[in-house]
Design an enzyme around this catalytic site. Sequence first.
Site, short mmCIF file in Angstrom:
data_model
loop_
_atom_site.label_atom_id
_atom_site.label_comp_id
_atom_site.label_asym_id
_atom_site.label_seq_id
_atom_site.Cartn_x
_atom_site.Cartn_y
_atom_site.Cartn_z
N HIS A 1 36.32 27.26 38.53
CA HIS A 1 37.65 26.89 37.91
C HIS A 1 38.22 25.18 38.55
O HIS A 1 38.88 24.31 37.31
CB HIS A 1 38.76 27.59 37.52
CG HIS A 1 38.22 29.09 37.48
ND1 HIS A 1 37.68 29.07 36.40
CD2 HIS A 1 38.57 30.60 37.27
CE1 HIS A 1 37.58 30.59 35.38
NE2 HIS A 1 38.07 31.32 36.64
N ASP B 1 30.84 35.51 37.12
CA ASP B 1 31.90 36.01 36.74
C ASP B 1 32.19 36.17 35.29
O ASP B 1 32.15 35.30 34.39
CB ASP B 1 32.75 34.92 37.68
CG ASP B 1 34.56 34.98 37.91
OD1 ASP B 1 34.87 35.30 38.65
OD2 ASP B 1 34.72 34.20 36.87
N HIS C 1 35.13 35.84 34.06
CA HIS C 1 35.77 33.89 33.58
C HIS C 1 34.39 32.98 33.42
O HIS C 1 34.17 32.49 34.14
CB HIS C 1 36.68 33.56 34.11
CG HIS C 1 37.76 34.81 34.24
ND1 HIS C 1 38.14 35.46 35.64
CD2 HIS C 1 38.77 35.62 33.85
CE1 HIS C 1 39.08 36.53 35.08
NE2 HIS C 1 39.25 36.49 34.18
N ASP D 1 35.17 40.23 38.67
CA ASP D 1 35.52 41.33 38.26
C ASP D 1 35.53 41.39 36.35
O ASP D 1 36.47 41.26 35.97
CB ASP D 1 37.14 39.46 38.07
CG ASP D 1 36.43 38.52 37.79
OD1 ASP D 1 34.93 38.64 37.59
OD2 ASP D 1 37.18 36.86 37.82
ZN LIG Z 1 37.27 35.27 36.83
#
Ligand SMILES: [Zn+2]
Length: 361
Positions: A137, A174, A176, A262
Amino acid sequence: MNEIGNCRSRTGIIFSEYFLLHRTGRNHPESPARLQAIIRGIKHLNLLKNKRCVLIKPRIAKLDELEMVHSLRYIRAVRNLCNSGGGILDEETGTLVSPESYAVARLAAGGAIRAVDMVMEGKLRNAFVISRPPGHHASRASASGFCIFNNVALAAKRLIDKFSLSRILILDVDVHHGNGTQEIFYDTDEVLYISLHEDPSEFPRSGFIDEVGKGKGKGYTVNIPLPFGASDPAYWKAFKSVVVPIVLCYKPEFILVSAGFDGYFKDPIGELLLSASLYLKVFQVIIDLAHRLSGNRLVAVLEGGYCPSFLKKIVPAVLSRMMNMEAKVTEHRPRFSITIHKIAEKIIKEVKEIQSRFWNL
Ligand SMILES: [Zn+2]
C-alpha cells in the site's frame, strides 16, 4: 546458518528478529505475533534443518535504493517521525511507527532486495521474505494500510536497474488491492501487475477492473476485484481463466509475489472466504509457472494476513512447496453463497472482456 555458497538449489527464508521491533501498539492487527507464529510453524516442520532450505539475514536498504521507488522527502518524513519518538503516518488506515520502525522498514526493504539479488546470482533457487512492515500500500510519497516502504516494488526496481530485466511479474494475492505497487508501475511495460482482491470501494479505493495502466503501461495492470464473501470457486476461476493465461502470454523473467494471506475466511480484516487449501493450490500454480517460464526465479514477500494461527500453518506449507516437498493443510471449508458466486462470475467475465484487448484470453 547454512553456507551461502552452496545454496543454488535451496529456498531462502529471509528473516530477522529485528522485524519484531516495529511496534504498532496494543491490539493492532499488524503485530510482531504474526511473524512469531510463522517462525513457530517453520520450527514445527523442522524446515531450517532441511538441506533444501537456508536462513538468510536481510540487510538495511541504502538511501539511494529506497529512492528507486520513494521520494527523498517522504523517506525523511518517516525517519524524522521515528526519531521524534514515533506516531501516526497515516491516520485513516492506522499506519503507525515506533522509534525503531524506520530502521526496521529499511531492513524489510533490504530483505526483498537481497532476496532477488541472491536468486539472480544463482545463490538461491527461490525465496520467501518473512518481513514486516508490509509494503504494497506504500506509494511513492505516502504510507498507507500498515505499509511504509514498498518492499516488492523495490525488489522489482532492483531487477530492472541492476539486472536489466524487462518482464517482471508482480502477482498480488493479498486480499487488498496493492494501490502503491499499481501506482509505481502504472505507466511501464517492464512490470506486469496482477492483483486479485476484495471489493476495493471502501479501501483502498483503487483496483477496479477498468484500471489497466497508461501510456506504455497500458495492458500491464490487471485488477480482479471479487465481491465481499466470495470463496474458493470464484477465486480459482479468476486465477485459472484470467491470471494464468495472461502470465503464460507475458512470459515473465522473474515472478514476485505480494504474499498476503488476509483472504482467509477467519481473517479479522479480510472479507473473502478463502481456505488454506485454496492458497496452497494457488501457490503451487505460481511455483509451476516460475519453473516453466522464469527458470524458477520466484520471490514471495509477506504482505498482510492477520490471523497468526493461520500464518503459522500456511507460510511453512507454501515454503515446503517452494522446496519441492509435500505439504498438506486440513481444515473445515468456509461457507459458500451461490448468489455471491454469480456476482463474482459476472465480474470475472467483465475483466476478461477488458483484458482481452491486450491479452489472448
Ligand atoms: Zn491486505
